[in-house]
Scaffold this active site. Structure first.
Site, PDB file in Angstrom:
ATOM      1  N   ARG A 156      38.616  40.416  32.281  1.00 26.54           N
ATOM      2  CA  ARG A 156      37.696  40.972  30.858  1.00 26.54           C
ATOM      3  C   ARG A 156      37.465  39.987  30.077  1.00 26.54           C
ATOM      4  NH1 ARG A 156      37.012  44.230  34.257  1.00 26.54           N
ATOM      5  NH2 ARG A 156      37.413  46.630  34.077  1.00 26.54           N
ATOM      6  N   HIS A 176      29.133  39.768  35.534  1.00 31.48           N
ATOM      7  CA  HIS A 176      30.536  40.784  35.912  1.00 31.48           C
ATOM      8  C   HIS A 176      30.016  41.639  37.272  1.00 31.48           C
ATOM      9  CE1 HIS A 176      33.223  43.947  34.130  1.00 31.48           C
ATOM     10  NE2 HIS A 176      33.459  43.893  35.562  1.00 31.48           N
TER      11      HIS A 176
HETATM   12  P1  NDP Z   1      47.095  45.170  38.746  1.00 25.37           P
HETATM   13  O1  NDP Z   1      47.204  46.360  37.762  1.00 25.37           O
HETATM   14  O2  NDP Z   1      47.267  45.544  40.282  1.00 25.37           O
HETATM   15  O3  NDP Z   1      47.619  43.834  38.252  1.00 25.37           O
HETATM   16  C1  NDP Z   1      48.007  43.366  37.196  1.00 25.37           C
HETATM   17  C2  NDP Z   1      48.969  42.238  37.313  1.00 25.37           C
HETATM   18  O4  NDP Z   1      48.759  41.691  36.155  1.00 25.37           O
HETATM   19  C3  NDP Z   1      50.207  42.671  37.619  1.00 25.37           C
HETATM   20  O5  NDP Z   1      50.751  41.692  38.357  1.00 25.37           O
HETATM   21  C4  NDP Z   1      50.981  42.459  36.295  1.00 25.37           C
HETATM   22  O6  NDP Z   1      52.308  42.370  36.330  1.00 25.37           O
HETATM   23  C5  NDP Z   1      50.163  41.488  35.513  1.00 25.37           C
HETATM   24  N1  NDP Z   1      50.508  41.604  33.919  1.00 25.37           N
HETATM   25  C6  NDP Z   1      50.058  42.770  33.086  1.00 25.37           C
HETATM   26  N2  NDP Z   1      50.279  42.595  32.025  1.00 25.37           N
HETATM   27  C7  NDP Z   1      50.902  41.294  31.810  1.00 25.37           C
HETATM   28  C8  NDP Z   1      51.709  40.637  30.738  1.00 25.37           C
HETATM   29  N3  NDP Z   1      51.616  40.904  29.783  1.00 25.37           N
HETATM   30  N4  NDP Z   1      52.198  39.251  31.202  1.00 25.37           N
HETATM   31  C9  NDP Z   1      52.164  38.994  32.552  1.00 25.37           C
HETATM   32  N5  NDP Z   1      51.597  39.460  33.649  1.00 25.37           N
HETATM   33  C10 NDP Z   1      50.875  40.635  33.215  1.00 25.37           C
HETATM   34  O7  NDP Z   1      45.198  45.121  38.397  1.00 25.37           O
HETATM   35  P2  NDP Z   1      44.318  44.630  39.551  1.00 25.37           P
HETATM   36  O8  NDP Z   1      44.911  43.558  40.216  1.00 25.37           O
HETATM   37  O9  NDP Z   1      43.969  45.698  40.296  1.00 25.37           O
HETATM   38  O10 NDP Z   1      43.125  44.085  38.499  1.00 25.37           O
HETATM   39  C11 NDP Z   1      43.339  43.176  37.384  1.00 25.37           C
HETATM   40  C12 NDP Z   1      41.921  43.166  36.775  1.00 25.37           C
HETATM   41  O11 NDP Z   1      40.789  42.650  37.221  1.00 25.37           O
HETATM   42  C13 NDP Z   1      41.537  44.807  36.217  1.00 25.37           C
HETATM   43  O12 NDP Z   1      42.384  45.189  35.235  1.00 25.37           O
HETATM   44  C14 NDP Z   1      40.246  44.526  35.628  1.00 25.37           C
HETATM   45  O13 NDP Z   1      40.222  44.078  34.244  1.00 25.37           O
HETATM   46  C15 NDP Z   1      39.736  43.137  36.301  1.00 25.37           C
HETATM   47  N6  NDP Z   1      38.700  43.397  37.481  1.00 25.37           N
HETATM   48  C16 NDP Z   1      37.463  42.728  37.463  1.00 25.37           C
HETATM   49  C17 NDP Z   1      36.606  42.870  38.189  1.00 25.37           C
HETATM   50  C18 NDP Z   1      35.318  42.198  38.106  1.00 25.37           C
HETATM   51  O14 NDP Z   1      34.252  42.267  38.905  1.00 25.37           O
HETATM   52  N7  NDP Z   1      35.195  40.951  37.248  1.00 25.37           N
HETATM   53  C19 NDP Z   1      36.590  43.784  39.287  1.00 25.37           C
HETATM   54  C20 NDP Z   1      37.731  44.727  39.312  1.00 25.37           C
HETATM   55  C21 NDP Z   1      38.777  44.257  38.438  1.00 25.37           C
HETATM   56  P3  NDP Z   1      53.464  43.162  37.057  1.00 25.37           P
HETATM   57  O15 NDP Z   1      53.179  43.207  38.511  1.00 25.37           O
HETATM   58  O16 NDP Z   1      54.667  42.675  36.691  1.00 25.37           O
HETATM   59  O17 NDP Z   1      53.046  44.626  36.452  1.00 25.37           O
HETATM   60  C1  OXD Z   2      36.826  46.927  37.684  1.00 26.51           C
HETATM   61  C2  OXD Z   2      35.609  46.263  37.192  1.00 26.51           C
HETATM   62  O1  OXD Z   2      37.598  47.136  36.804  1.00 26.51           O
HETATM   63  O2  OXD Z   2      34.378  46.411  37.891  1.00 26.51           O
HETATM   64  O3  OXD Z   2      36.596  47.374  38.876  1.00 26.51           O
HETATM   65  O4  OXD Z   2      35.549  45.256  36.594  1.00 26.51           O
END
Ligand code: NDP
Ligand code: OXD
Length: 309
Positions: free
Chosen positions: A224, A272
């Site tokens: 993000r 994006h």
């Molecule tokens: P998940 O919720 O599956 O994974 C998030 C990861 O981040 C977990 O490993 C979590 O740790 C870790 N995390 C969260 N907070 C912290 C912190 N404070 N310190 C350290 N680690 C942290 O999310 P996704 O993998 O499904 O997606 C990640 C992000 O990707 C989405 O939130 C979205 O913003 C972005 N995205 C972007 C897209 C694009 O097209 N650019 C498309 C889709 C998503 P833990 O496992 O220990 O909870």
């Molecule tokens: C998502 C994205 O969060 O597209 O799925 O960014």
């Protein structure tokens, strides 16, 4: 029971048709058409207008049509007790992994430099790095980060990952929590951000963090725009501490035409579009959750309101 679609990106008809193709009996409405507000139990949303969810007295599930849910928590009017679900989908993860790998290979083989040189008709070879020369570090080892890490390991890279809780992924050196962050950063040649945007991760890509990376590190932000402090990145590119960045997400989308990122040749920008929810792939899980709601069963992929993801 009925479902309302709320999104402002011109894709409502695409999603409505896809839902109806999968289940022609599903009472499905666009929020823009006349619809019975009291019948709505599920709202399938993406970047909805603030306040648009508070008009449904019987809403029982807010379903994000993406993996991220930060935009939902930004809306202070969202009803408190209603579960929020998100998408977990193999194509969403696979497409993200491919995007990250493409960004890394483009930089390793200097495509970014050559693209700039091409606009000036400059012929100037530059040494390239090999897979075995670099360490790739992934912030966030969730659905997207973990698959990306595995794919990078399979390609032969040295891979590190950082998450809130400790993870174990074959071939990946894992770190967790703030105490481990410096150790993780100082050997990172490429830093990939795949964290959710929460109060804890907001602005995490800043000067203090960049200065812990080795000189010449490269940033890939596909999570993000709110994770990145834009001026801190620009300063570190100007002073040469960072070699470049590949960005897919921004504070404001679309990015304002006056934003300095457009004119910084060390930044590669994509709009994006690293990974996009594929209706064919994700609609079955939405319909299953709708059925679960109908039958009083547990919902899948419920987000933790406490953690914010
Ligand atoms: P998940 O919720 O599956 O994974 C998030 C990861 O981040 C977990 O490993 C979590 O740790 C870790 N995390 C969260 N907070 C912290 C912190 N404070 N310190 C350290 N680690 C942290 O999310 P996704 O993998 O499904 O997606 C990640 C992000 O990707 C989405 O939130 C979205 O913003 C972005 N995205 C972007 C897209 C694009 O097209 N650019 C498309 C889709 C998503 P833990 O496992 O220990 O909870
Ligand atoms: C998502 C994205 O969060 O597209 O799925 O960014």
């Amino acid at each position: 029971m009925a479902l309302v679609l709320i999104r402002q990106d011109g894709k409502i008809d695409l999603w409505k048709n896809a839902l109806l193709k999968a289940n022609p009996d599903l009472p499905t409405y666009s929020y823009l058409e006349e619809h019975p507000k009291e019948d709505i139990t599920m709202a399938l949303i993406w970047k909805h207008p603030e306040g648009s969810l508070s008009i449904y007295p019987n809403l029982k599930c807010i379903a994000s049509a993406g993996a991220g849910v930060d935009y939902i928590f930004e809306d202070e009017t969202i009803p408190n007790a209603i579960p929020i679900t998100r998408l977990v989908d193999p194509y969403l993860a696979g497409d993200m992994s491919e995007h990250v790998l493409a960004s890394i290979f483009a930089e390793l083989k200097n495509f970014n430099t050559y693209k700039v040189q091409q606009t000036q008709a400059v012929w100037k070879p530059k040494n390239y790095r090999r897979i075995t020369d670099v360490t790739i570090s992934i912030m966030g080892l969730g659905e997207l980060g973990a698959l990306t890490a595995k794919d990078l390991v399979q390609s032969g890279f040295k891979v590190q990952g950082w998450s809130r809780s400790k993870k174990s992924i074959a071939g990946v050196t894992t770190f967790s929590g703030n105490n481990d962050l410096n150790k993780f950063l100082r050997t990172s040649d490429f830093l990939v951000c795949l964290l959710p945007l929460t109060p804890e991760t907001n602005g995490i890509l800043n000067t203090v963090l960049f200065e812990q990376l080795p000189k010449g590190a490269y940033i890939i932000n596909v999570a993000r725009g709110g994770h990145l402090v834009d001026n801190d990145l620009l300063a570190q590119l100007d002073n040469g501490h960072l070699s470049g960045a590949c960005l897919d997400v921004y504070h404001q989308e679309p990015l304002a035409v006056t934003h300095p990122f457009w004119k910084q040749p060390k930044i590669i920008m994509t709009p994006h579009y690293a990974s996009v929810s594929d209706t064919k792939s994700v609609i079955p899980q939405i319909l299953e959750n709708y059925k679960n709601l109908q039958n009083g069963k547990e919902l899948m992929n419920v987000v933790s309101r406490k953690k914010g993801y």
